[in-house]
Design a protein around this motif. Structure first.
Motif, PDB file in Angstrom:
ATOM      1  N   ILE A 256       9.035 -14.741  -0.169  1.00 38.20           N
ATOM      2  CA  ILE A 256       7.623 -14.645  -0.821  1.00 38.20           C
ATOM      3  C   ILE A 256       7.309 -15.552  -1.994  1.00 38.20           C
ATOM      4  CG2 ILE A 256       5.813 -12.914  -1.506  1.00 38.20           C
ATOM      5  CD1 ILE A 256       7.754 -10.693  -0.629  1.00 38.20           C
TER       6      ILE A 256
ATOM      7  N   GLN B 295       1.799 -15.018  -3.525  1.00 32.52           N
ATOM      8  CA  GLN B 295       1.796 -14.207  -2.300  1.00 32.52           C
ATOM      9  C   GLN B 295       2.248 -12.845  -2.532  1.00 32.52           C
ATOM     10  OE1 GLN B 295       4.393 -16.335   0.314  1.00 32.52           O
ATOM     11  NE2 GLN B 295       2.871 -17.268   1.545  1.00 32.52           N
TER      12      GLN B 295
ATOM     13  N   GLN C 234       5.049 -10.443   2.720  1.00 34.30           N
ATOM     14  CA  GLN C 234       5.450 -11.285   4.040  1.00 34.30           C
ATOM     15  C   GLN C 234       5.922 -10.338   5.147  1.00 34.30           C
ATOM     16  OE1 GLN C 234       5.207 -14.384   5.110  1.00 34.30           O
ATOM     17  NE2 GLN C 234       4.394 -15.198   3.334  1.00 34.30           N
TER      18      GLN C 234
END
Lengths: 109, 116
Positions: free
Chosen positions: A50, A54, A57
């Motif tokens: 990740i 972000q 995931q």
């Protein structure tokens, strides 16, 4: 100095259960966080990465989330199977990877 | 097809000897690493090379000397082995440098070194 903590240290669950592994880190200035699995006597297998921009995931039955500001990540494993039994390692990266001590997972059939 | 390979898988030797561990990656990556996993299973970075240049050198005794003859290979030579060097040594590689956001690292199977 970055420190990574993984809780619990060990976990034993019956097959089919959903489970969550936790990872926390002390310095939120990271570029990414990576989850690995390590089977006994084997190398590390990358599961998910990740990036710092972000939030999560997903790969198959695995979902990893990242809350950088609070210094936390979770790895969610859905419908666990005996083949998921392994040590799960969390590592954060800025200029180098810093690892946690791992969570030993045993899924009983 | 093995992505990151190491030789040997097991290495048993006497104190004071000199030994080498070899690592090769066929992923076309630019960056390679050596990690040490001690008896408590704790993994720690030792060295990193990017395009044959040393970019990470942790506090490791100078008995340990990495050598990168080309981008695909990173070898670890250890002089005057000591009991405390017993551990599993992992090689890894990544396309990006450690400071990149997409620096996914791929690991070899490890070399278990036992010093008697």
């Amino acid at each position: 100095k970055q420190e990574v903590t993984q809780i619990p240290a060990a976990l034993s669950v019956p097959e089919g259960e959903n489970l969550v592994l936790n990872c926390s880190f002390t310095d939120s200035a990271i570029y990414n966080l990576q989850w690995f699995r390590q089977d006994p006597g084997k190398g590390l297998t990358s599961l998910l990465l990740i990036q710092s921009s972000q939030r999560e995931q997903t790969s198959g039955r695995l979902n990893a989330s990242l809350d950088k500001s609070s210094g936390r990540s979770t790895l969610y494993i859905a419908a666990s199977q005996p083949g998921d039994s392994a040590t799960y390692l969390c590592a954060v990266s800025r200029n180098k990877l810093v690892f946690g001590a791992g969570t030993i997972l045993r899924v009983k059939s | 097809d093995t992505a990151v390979s190491q030789t040997p898988k097991y290495l048993v030797t006497q104190m004071g000897n000199d030994k080498s561990i070899k690592c090769e990656q066929n992923l076309g990556h630019d960056t390679m690493y050596w990690y040490k996993q001690d008896s408590k299973k704790f993994l720690k970075i030792m060295f990193s090379y990017n395009n044959k240049e040393l970019i990470i050198n942790e506090t490791v005794p100078n008995r340990f000397s990495p050598k990168s003859p080309d981008k695909a290979h990173l070898n670890l030579h250890i002089n005057s082995l000591e009991l405390g060097d017993s551990a599993v040594y992992f090689c890894a590689s990544s396309q990006e440098t450690p400071g990149a956001g997409n620096n996914e690292q791929f690991f070899g199977p490890g070399t278990r070194l036992t010093v008697l």
